[in-house]
Design an enzyme around this catalytic site. Structure first.
Site, PDB file in Angstrom:
ATOM      1  N   GLU A 139      23.805   1.211  26.068  1.00 24.05           N
ATOM      2  CA  GLU A 139      23.362   0.394  24.942  1.00 24.05           C
ATOM      3  C   GLU A 139      23.794  -1.070  25.109  1.00 24.05           C
ATOM      4  O   GLU A 139      24.963  -1.343  25.387  1.00 24.05           O
ATOM      5  CB  GLU A 139      23.918   0.973  23.624  1.00 24.05           C
ATOM      6  CG  GLU A 139      23.552   0.189  22.382  1.00 24.05           C
ATOM      7  CD  GLU A 139      22.044   0.049  22.183  1.00 24.05           C
ATOM      8  OE1 GLU A 139      21.312   1.034  22.389  1.00 24.05           O
ATOM      9  OE2 GLU A 139      21.608  -1.067  21.816  1.00 24.05           O
TER      10      GLU A 139
ATOM     11  N   THR B 197      15.718  -1.001  21.516  1.00 22.01           N
ATOM     12  CA  THR B 197      15.951   0.290  22.175  1.00 22.01           C
ATOM     13  C   THR B 197      14.652   1.076  22.335  1.00 22.01           C
ATOM     14  O   THR B 197      14.375   1.651  23.395  1.00 22.01           O
ATOM     15  CB  THR B 197      16.939   1.145  21.355  1.00 22.01           C
ATOM     16  OG1 THR B 197      18.226   0.551  21.402  1.00 22.01           O
ATOM     17  CG2 THR B 197      17.055   2.556  21.918  1.00 22.01           C
TER      18      THR B 197
ATOM     19  N   HIS C 110      27.053  -1.402  20.624  1.00 17.00           N
ATOM     20  CA  HIS C 110      25.958  -2.011  19.855  1.00 17.00           C
ATOM     21  C   HIS C 110      26.557  -3.051  18.922  1.00 17.00           C
ATOM     22  O   HIS C 110      27.651  -2.853  18.394  1.00 17.00           O
ATOM     23  CB  HIS C 110      25.237  -0.911  19.051  1.00 17.00           C
ATOM     24  CG  HIS C 110      23.942  -1.352  18.429  1.00 17.00           C
ATOM     25  ND1 HIS C 110      23.888  -2.248  17.388  1.00 17.00           N
ATOM     26  CD2 HIS C 110      22.662  -1.025  18.718  1.00 17.00           C
ATOM     27  CE1 HIS C 110      22.624  -2.446  17.056  1.00 17.00           C
ATOM     28  NE2 HIS C 110      21.857  -1.719  17.849  1.00 17.00           N
TER      29      HIS C 110
ATOM     30  N   ASP D  23      19.585  -1.303  28.116  1.00 14.42           N
ATOM     31  CA  ASP D  23      18.288  -1.374  27.424  1.00 14.42           C
ATOM     32  C   ASP D  23      17.847  -2.799  27.101  1.00 14.42           C
ATOM     33  O   ASP D  23      16.661  -3.114  27.180  1.00 14.42           O
ATOM     34  CB  ASP D  23      18.254  -0.473  26.175  1.00 14.42           C
ATOM     35  CG  ASP D  23      19.251  -0.855  25.101  1.00 14.42           C
ATOM     36  OD1 ASP D  23      20.233  -1.581  25.393  1.00 14.42           O
ATOM     37  OD2 ASP D  23      19.062  -0.418  23.941  1.00 14.42           O
ATOM     38  N   HIS D  24      18.791  -3.661  26.767  1.00 15.42           N
ATOM     39  CA  HIS D  24      18.455  -5.055  26.422  1.00 15.42           C
ATOM     40  C   HIS D  24      19.746  -5.853  26.323  1.00 15.42           C
ATOM     41  O   HIS D  24      20.834  -5.295  26.450  1.00 15.42           O
ATOM     42  CB  HIS D  24      17.659  -5.134  25.110  1.00 15.42           C
ATOM     43  CG  HIS D  24      18.292  -4.355  23.994  1.00 15.42           C
ATOM     44  ND1 HIS D  24      19.431  -4.761  23.346  1.00 15.42           N
ATOM     45  CD2 HIS D  24      17.961  -3.157  23.438  1.00 15.42           C
ATOM     46  CE1 HIS D  24      19.756  -3.876  22.425  1.00 15.42           C
ATOM     47  NE2 HIS D  24      18.898  -2.872  22.464  1.00 15.42           N
TER      48      HIS D  24
HETATM   49  C1  GP9 Z   1      19.582   3.478  17.237  1.00 18.19           C
HETATM   50  C2  GP9 Z   1      20.079   2.884  18.488  1.00 18.19           C
HETATM   51  C3  GP9 Z   1      20.060   1.363  18.469  1.00 18.19           C
HETATM   52  O1  GP9 Z   1      19.433   4.864  17.251  1.00 18.19           O
HETATM   53  O2  GP9 Z   1      19.416   3.446  19.570  1.00 18.19           O
HETATM   54  O3  GP9 Z   1      18.815   0.764  18.498  1.00 18.19           O
HETATM   55  P1  GP9 Z   1      18.631  -0.815  18.695  1.00 18.19           P
HETATM   56  O4  GP9 Z   1      19.145  -1.503  17.460  1.00 18.19           O
HETATM   57  O5  GP9 Z   1      19.436  -1.226  19.889  1.00 18.19           O
HETATM   58  O6  GP9 Z   1      17.173  -1.023  18.906  1.00 18.19           O
HETATM   59 MN    MN Z   2      19.502  -0.856  21.936  1.00  9.32          MN
END
Ligand code: GP9
Ligand code: MN
Length: 431
Positions: free
Chosen positions: A38, A82, A200, A259-260
């Site tokens: 993440e 995500t 996150h 992911d980003h």
């Molecule tokens: C939520 C998690 C975060 O289930 O995968 O999503 P994001 O805010 O990074 O798009």
């Molecule tokens: Mn994410």
């Protein structure tokens, strides 16, 4: 309508690549673990705070002789964050121009996604996420993609324990320990996706899990980032130890991806400090979009590959390593290992990076040097840039056409069995 797909199919067929004879089918029949890091950026690899490595486990894994890593690999997400990453990696389609394709189309659209493709090759498929199943509409989308299992919050007995939970779901270490118990029971070969969450925003962590100093940019939303990244690194390290103990390590291909971005471009001063620069320009911010893409399997020919690519290219890369052809699929990526790939990375807003030039934030640069160029004053560059832009626009528009028009309902690749969402349920049985 059905005929809308014709020109798209032609475009997609026109960018097919050659197989890489060293890698195609090399991992056939192996288990696959897609490990979602993440908000994890490439710059964290080998990064140090006060001479201390932030992610020692990931660094060692990155440099392992059987690890193939890509250091010019970019995230290409839009508003779906995500969800866009998941969409690209598993359907070969971009997230949509606005909103999240998983939320808006995941329930109703027809897809020919990686889980369904591998399921039809004899794989068991499972996704793991320590939060509610409905986030990003995963519970419905995963059915359309053909996931056999989706282990979400109700499957984790500790999920509601306040000590075990942070922000977007269970803390990664606990989540991974609990996921391992399901993972080892899956019939093999399996394809699994494990979505971590602790790293996150807002990068908060309870005291006992903090094991590295914050950075000192002075930007409060930025400085905790290395602490949650360190926690994720430890969680991955523990998971790897378990993989080895369980024997799964020896017959699995482990794929890691960020992911980003974790630190958005709205923090240029902090980014400059982290990079050891006095300021950052668009060129630096484009590089800031790099995320890890790492593939490991015992016996795999490793190394750091410098090809320019991004999340849209993962689907063919993975499937080809498993010996599964994508030549009949409507997908927009190109195998990162293909000898004749184009090396153009579209961002969701129409900016792009290629091996030669990049367009970012309204500016143009030579990709390898960062030299700023003015296309108007350089006819050769202008021609290449115009062609690249046209290609990028086409990719994004065509991909959006597929998503918004549900065009894959008009086309089933040869040998592929259409997914029937009614065949799937992720409800936990009582008792
Ligand atoms: C939520 C998690 C975060 O289930 O995968 O999503 P994001 O805010 O990074 O798009
Ligand atoms: Mn994410």
């Amino acid at each position: 309508k059905a005929s809308d797909l014709d020109k798209i199919k032609k475009f997609v067929d026109g960018k097919k690549t050659l197989e890489n004879s060293v890698y195609f089918g090399k991992e056939k029949g192996k288990n696959v673990i897609m490990f979602h890091l993440e908000s994890f950026q490439q710059f964290l690899i080998d990064y140090k705070v006060n001479d201390v490595e932030v992610t020692p486990n990931l660094n060692a894994f990155y440099h392992d002789q059987n690890t193939l890593a890509f250091d010019n690999f970019y995230n290409e997400v839009g508003q779906g964050k995500t969800a866009d990453a998941e969409t690209m990696l598993e359907t070969g389609l971009f997230g949509t121009a606005s909103g999240s394709a998983m939320v808006n189309y995941g329930t109703s659209n027809t897809y020919q996604a990686v889980p369904a493709i591998l399921d039809q090759q004899g794989y068991t498929t499972a996704a793991f996420h320590g939060d509610v199943a409905s986030f990003w509409n995963r519970d419905n989308t995963y059915k359309s993609w053909g996931y056999d299992y989706f282990f979400s919050k109700p499957y984790f007995k500790d999920a509601d324990n306040a000590n075990y939970n942070i922000g977007y779901g269970m803390k990664d270490k606990i989540f991974l320990q609990d996921s391992a118990k399901y993972l080892e029971q899956l019939p093999q070969p399996f394809y699994s996706k494990i979505i971590t969450v602790t790293n996150h925003y807002p990068y908060d962590l309870d005291k006992q899990n903090i094991s590295i100093e914050k950075t000192t940019t002075g930007d409060k939303t930025v400085d905790g980032y290395v602490q949650t990244a360190r926690y994720l690194d430890q969680a991955f390290g523990e998971f790897l130890t378990w993989m080895k103990k369980s024997g799964l390590y020896d017959n699995s291909m482990i794929v890691l991806y960020g992911d980003h971005y974790g630190i958005s471009e709205n923090h240029p001063a902090a980014i400059a400090k982290l990079m050891g620069k006095s300021s950052v320009n668009s060129y630096d911010l484009a590089n800031w979009q790099k995320v890890p893409f790492i593939v490991h399997a015992p016996g795999l020919q490793g190394g750091i590959n410098h090809t320019y690519g991004g999340e849209i290219d993962v689907m063919p890369t993975i499937l080809h390593l498993l010996g599964v052809s994508t030549s009949n699929n409507v997908q927009f990526g190109q195998d990162l290992l293909a000898p004749n790939r184009k090396q153009v990375v579209p961002f969701r807003n129409g900016d792009w990076v290629s091996a030669e030039y990049m367009k970012y934030g309204g500016n143009y640069y030579v990709t390898t040097t960062g030299t700023k160029i003015k296309p108007k004053e350089d006819p050769r560059a202008k021609q290449i840039i115009d062609e690249t832009q046209a290609y990028v626009n086409k990719m994004l528009t065509y991909s959006d056409d597929v998503q918004t028009g549900d065009l894959l309902r008009f086309y089933t690749p040869e040998g592929f069995k259409k997914v029937n969402k009614k065949d799937y349920s992720y409800k936990k049985a009582d008792g």
